[in-house]
Scaffold this motif. Structure first.
Motif, PDB file in Angstrom:
ATOM      1  N   THR A 176       0.845  -1.196   0.000  1.00 52.28           N
ATOM      2  CA  THR A 176       0.000   0.000   0.000  1.00 52.28           C
ATOM      3  C   THR A 176       0.881   1.248   0.000  1.00 52.28           C
ATOM      4  O   THR A 176       2.050   1.208   0.390  1.00 52.28           O
ATOM      5  CB  THR A 176      -0.919   0.033   1.236  1.00 52.28           C
ATOM      6  N   GLY A 177       0.289   2.353  -0.440  1.00 55.17           N
ATOM      7  CA  GLY A 177       0.987   3.630  -0.381  1.00 55.17           C
ATOM      8  C   GLY A 177       1.878   3.927  -1.573  1.00 55.17           C
ATOM      9  O   GLY A 177       2.531   4.975  -1.604  1.00 55.17           O
ATOM     10  N   TRP A 178       1.914   3.026  -2.546  1.00 50.57           N
ATOM     11  CA  TRP A 178       2.729   3.235  -3.732  1.00 50.57           C
ATOM     12  C   TRP A 178       1.870   3.006  -4.975  1.00 50.57           C
ATOM     13  O   TRP A 178       0.906   2.245  -4.947  1.00 50.57           O
ATOM     14  CB  TRP A 178       3.921   2.272  -3.756  1.00 50.57           C
ATOM     15  N   LYS A 179       2.250   3.669  -6.059  1.00 52.46           N
ATOM     16  CA  LYS A 179       1.523   3.498  -7.315  1.00 52.46           C
ATOM     17  C   LYS A 179       2.508   3.398  -8.466  1.00 52.46           C
ATOM     18  O   LYS A 179       3.681   3.807  -8.346  1.00 52.46           O
ATOM     19  CB  LYS A 179       0.553   4.655  -7.549  1.00 52.46           C
ATOM     20  N   ALA A 180       2.052   2.863  -9.574  1.00 51.27           N
ATOM     21  CA  ALA A 180       2.894   2.753 -10.762  1.00 51.27           C
ATOM     22  C   ALA A 180       3.392   4.133 -11.170  1.00 51.27           C
ATOM     23  O   ALA A 180       2.632   5.111 -11.171  1.00 51.27           O
ATOM     24  CB  ALA A 180       2.120   2.107 -11.905  1.00 51.27           C
ATOM     25  N   GLY A 181       4.679   4.210 -11.495  1.00 56.93           N
ATOM     26  CA  GLY A 181       5.285   5.475 -11.912  1.00 56.93           C
ATOM     27  C   GLY A 181       5.980   6.228 -10.811  1.00 56.93           C
ATOM     28  O   GLY A 181       6.708   7.200 -11.091  1.00 56.93           O
ATOM     29  N   ASP A 182       5.790   5.835  -9.553  1.00 59.51           N
ATOM     30  CA  ASP A 182       6.482   6.513  -8.460  1.00 59.51           C
ATOM     31  C   ASP A 182       7.994   6.369  -8.618  1.00 59.51           C
ATOM     32  O   ASP A 182       8.510   5.292  -8.904  1.00 59.51           O
ATOM     33  CB  ASP A 182       6.063   5.923  -7.110  1.00 59.51           C
ATOM     34  N   ARG A 183       8.696   7.481  -8.400  1.00 57.01           N
ATOM     35  CA  ARG A 183      10.163   7.485  -8.480  1.00 57.01           C
ATOM     36  C   ARG A 183      10.737   7.043  -7.130  1.00 57.01           C
ATOM     37  O   ARG A 183      10.327   7.555  -6.073  1.00 57.01           O
ATOM     38  CB  ARG A 183      10.688   8.881  -8.829  1.00 57.01           C
ATOM     39  N   VAL A 184      11.695   6.124  -7.164  1.00 55.15           N
ATOM     40  CA  VAL A 184      12.249   5.601  -5.913  1.00 55.15           C
ATOM     41  C   VAL A 184      13.745   5.341  -6.031  1.00 55.15           C
ATOM     42  O   VAL A 184      14.282   5.090  -7.100  1.00 55.15           O
ATOM     43  CB  VAL A 184      11.558   4.284  -5.479  1.00 55.15           C
ATOM     44  N   MET A 185      14.405   5.417  -4.877  1.00 52.83           N
ATOM     45  CA  MET A 185      15.732   4.866  -4.667  1.00 52.83           C
ATOM     46  C   MET A 185      15.536   3.688  -3.722  1.00 52.83           C
ATOM     47  O   MET A 185      14.556   3.662  -2.970  1.00 52.83           O
ATOM     48  CB  MET A 185      16.633   5.920  -4.019  1.00 52.83           C
ATOM     49  N   ILE A 186      16.408   2.695  -3.765  1.00 54.68           N
ATOM     50  CA  ILE A 186      16.241   1.598  -2.822  1.00 54.68           C
ATOM     51  C   ILE A 186      17.360   1.576  -1.787  1.00 54.68           C
ATOM     52  O   ILE A 186      18.482   1.984  -2.062  1.00 54.68           O
ATOM     53  CB  ILE A 186      16.156   0.223  -3.522  1.00 54.68           C
ATOM     54  N   ASP A 187      16.996   1.118  -0.587  1.00 57.35           N
ATOM     55  CA  ASP A 187      17.992   0.703   0.394  1.00 57.35           C
ATOM     56  C   ASP A 187      18.380  -0.713  -0.024  1.00 57.35           C
ATOM     57  O   ASP A 187      17.532  -1.614  -0.025  1.00 57.35           O
ATOM     58  CB  ASP A 187      17.376   0.705   1.788  1.00 57.35           C
ATOM     59  N   PRO A 188      19.634  -0.954  -0.413  1.00 58.55           N
ATOM     60  CA  PRO A 188      19.997  -2.271  -0.937  1.00 58.55           C
ATOM     61  C   PRO A 188      19.871  -3.416   0.068  1.00 58.55           C
ATOM     62  O   PRO A 188      19.879  -4.577  -0.330  1.00 58.55           O
ATOM     63  CB  PRO A 188      21.461  -2.093  -1.354  1.00 58.55           C
ATOM     64  N   ILE A 189      19.755  -3.099   1.358  1.00 58.51           N
ATOM     65  CA  ILE A 189      19.621  -4.152   2.362  1.00 58.51           C
ATOM     66  C   ILE A 189      18.148  -4.410   2.638  1.00 58.51           C
ATOM     67  O   ILE A 189      17.414  -3.512   3.046  1.00 58.51           O
ATOM     68  CB  ILE A 189      20.324  -3.771   3.675  1.00 58.51           C
ATOM     69  N   ASN A 190      17.709  -5.652   2.392  1.00 53.00           N
ATOM     70  CA  ASN A 190      16.380  -6.070   2.810  1.00 53.00           C
ATOM     71  C   ASN A 190      16.464  -6.338   4.311  1.00 53.00           C
ATOM     72  O   ASN A 190      17.058  -7.322   4.741  1.00 53.00           O
ATOM     73  CB  ASN A 190      15.968  -7.336   2.057  1.00 53.00           C
ATOM     74  N   ARG A 191      15.911  -5.462   5.112  1.00 53.39           N
ATOM     75  CA  ARG A 191      16.104  -5.548   6.555  1.00 53.39           C
ATOM     76  C   ARG A 191      15.155  -6.540   7.225  1.00 53.39           C
ATOM     77  O   ARG A 191      15.156  -6.678   8.447  1.00 53.39           O
ATOM     78  CB  ARG A 191      16.036  -4.149   7.172  1.00 53.39           C
ATOM     79  N   LYS A 192      14.371  -7.271   6.410  1.00 54.32           N
ATOM     80  CA  LYS A 192      13.634  -8.428   6.913  1.00 54.32           C
ATOM     81  C   LYS A 192      14.518  -9.671   6.862  1.00 54.32           C
ATOM     82  O   LYS A 192      14.554 -10.464   7.794  1.00 54.32           O
ATOM     83  CB  LYS A 192      12.388  -8.674   6.065  1.00 54.32           C
ATOM     84  N   THR A 193      15.213  -9.833   5.748  1.00 53.28           N
ATOM     85  CA  THR A 193      16.036 -11.032   5.536  1.00 53.28           C
ATOM     86  C   THR A 193      17.523 -10.756   5.703  1.00 53.28           C
ATOM     87  O   THR A 193      18.316 -11.690   5.799  1.00 53.28           O
ATOM     88  CB  THR A 193      15.815 -11.571   4.120  1.00 53.28           C
ATOM     89  N   PHE A 194      17.900  -9.460   5.698  1.00 52.67           N
ATOM     90  CA  PHE A 194      19.288  -9.004   5.732  1.00 52.67           C
ATOM     91  C   PHE A 194      20.088  -9.534   4.539  1.00 52.67           C
ATOM     92  O   PHE A 194      21.294  -9.740   4.624  1.00 52.67           O
ATOM     93  CB  PHE A 194      19.967  -9.336   7.066  1.00 52.67           C
ATOM     94  N   LYS A 195      19.384  -9.728   3.436  1.00 50.06           N
ATOM     95  CA  LYS A 195      20.053 -10.047   2.180  1.00 50.06           C
ATOM     96  C   LYS A 195      20.322  -8.761   1.422  1.00 50.06           C
ATOM     97  O   LYS A 195      19.541  -7.816   1.457  1.00 50.06           O
ATOM     98  CB  LYS A 195      19.193 -10.983   1.335  1.00 50.06           C
ATOM     99  N   LEU A 196      21.454  -8.748   0.726  1.00 51.58           N
ATOM    100  CA  LEU A 196      21.863  -7.574  -0.028  1.00 51.58           C
ATOM    101  C   LEU A 196      21.428  -7.724  -1.480  1.00 51.58           C
ATOM    102  O   LEU A 196      21.715  -8.736  -2.131  1.00 51.58           O
ATOM    103  CB  LEU A 196      23.384  -7.418   0.048  1.00 51.58           C
ATOM    104  N   THR A 197      20.713  -6.733  -1.981  1.00 54.62           N
ATOM    105  CA  THR A 197      20.336  -6.725  -3.393  1.00 54.62           C
ATOM    106  C   THR A 197      21.593  -6.819  -4.252  1.00 54.62           C
ATOM    107  O   THR A 197      22.598  -6.172  -3.978  1.00 54.62           O
ATOM    108  CB  THR A 197      19.562  -5.436  -3.725  1.00 54.62           C
TER     109      THR A 197
END
Length: 334
Positions: free
Chosen positions: A78-99
């Motif tokens: 929720t809270g996001w829609k197609a076309g939204d501009r984003v940067m990512i935090d490369p760390i998935n802080r649920k799994t602590f895996k690095l993109t």
């Protein structure tokens, strides 16, 4: 989709350009992005070549740092829609895996990440600038600001200053009001570093940087002056002990990596004799990335981008990074 894929550890020639790789499909809390920019880090080279003790699932799409637009998402997002501009935090802080290492990364037309990794990207910050921030600039911010506490009037000597982390260190030290001395491998790179805030430069290819620092700032003495307040060394290797000898009595050595070797010869005498403070820093937190975005948006920080490549030319980009022919960040666009 088009993607650059590795099926095992190896060299740049083992990176394969695939024109019909399966599109990622979002899970319940996941988002698929159209990649607009992806930047390389030395960590990508470590991923390509393999790191002791770290086993990765193959095949893998590398590329840790990226920015893009939301394309699709799972039913619990929720809270996001197609076309939204984003940067990512490369760390998935649920799994602590690095993109780009524990999960597929940005060297493709599309990438799948968890919704918690999304950071809104203001319209006045480019995709290219945003993709330069997380790993290199996030790491530099935590080292220089959070742990290093660089202060106005301090003399700060930065080794490896022309890369992604280094160019951010230069700008952050200058923003803090420090006197910034940099080391680089060519006069061209030193000129580029002066353009982003360095006050002085040392060409370590033609000059013994330790001897030059002693000439300019004096030899450190237990009783008396000499040396600089802070030495930033994330290269390690043969530069480690000479860099210790550039710091003043009670000075700080900041480190966040070891691109030239993690097990250098040590000389503990300099650490205890001059009461040096060795300060380690690892990674970044989401709030660091928000702070960097704000600095970039306000024009206080300008991510240095030295080379640009198309997705199809990814091998050439890795070769330039490995040969240390780059200044600042290397950007790849699909």
């Amino acid at each position: 989709m088009k993607a650059q894929v590795i099926r095992g550890h190896g060299a740049t020639e083992d990176i394969t350009y695939e024109e019909n790789w399966p599109d990622p499909q979002p899970g319940p809390t996941e988002v698929v992005l159209k990649v607009k920019a992806c930047t390389l880090n030395y960590h990508d080279l470590f991923t390509l070549k393999g790191m002791p003790g770290i086993k990765l699932n193959m095949p893998l799409i590398m590329g840790i740092d990226l920015a893009g637009e939301v394309e699709s998402f799972g039913p619990e997002v929720t809270g996001w829609k197609a076309g939204d501009r984003v940067m990512i935090d490369p760390i998935n802080r649920k799994t602590f895996k690095l993109t780009g290492e524990g999960a597929d990364g940005g060297l493709a037309e599309k990438v799948k990440v968890d919704v918690t990794q999304l950071i809104p990207l203001p319209n006045d910050v480019s995709f290219e600038a945003a993709a330069a921030l997380p790993v290199a600039y996030g790491t530099a911010y935590r080292m220089m600001v959070t742990h290093g506490k660089i202060a106005a009037g301090e003399k700060v000597f930065i080794l490896g200053a022309s890369g992604g982390v280094g160019t951010c260190c230069v700008q952050l030290a200058k923003l803090a009001g420090a006197h910034v001395i940099v080391a680089a491998s060519s006069e061209e790179k030193l000129e580029q570093l002066r353009a982003i805030g360095a006050d002085e430069g040392v060409n370590y290819q033609s000059t013994n940087f330790m001897e030059e620092m002693h000439r300019r700032f004096g030899k450190p003495r237990f009783f008396g002056n000499g040396g600089v307040d802070v030495v930033v060394n994330f290269t390690g290797g043969d530069t480690w002990v000479p860099s210790l000898r550039c710091a003043r009595n009670g000075g700080r050595i900041l480190t966040c990596g070891a691109t030239a070797g993690y097990d250098p010869k040590e000389d503990l005498r300099y650490i205890w004799t001059f009461e040096l403070n060795i300060v380690g820093s690892n990674g970044w937190l989401p709030e660091d990335l928000h702070s960097l975005l704000d600095l970039t948006r306000r024009g206080k920080l300008k991510p240095a981008v030295g080379h640009r490549y198309s997705l199809q030319k990814t091998r050439e980009a890795f070769n330039a990074l490995e040969d240390r022919k780059v200044f600042g960040k290397v950007v790849i666009t699909p």
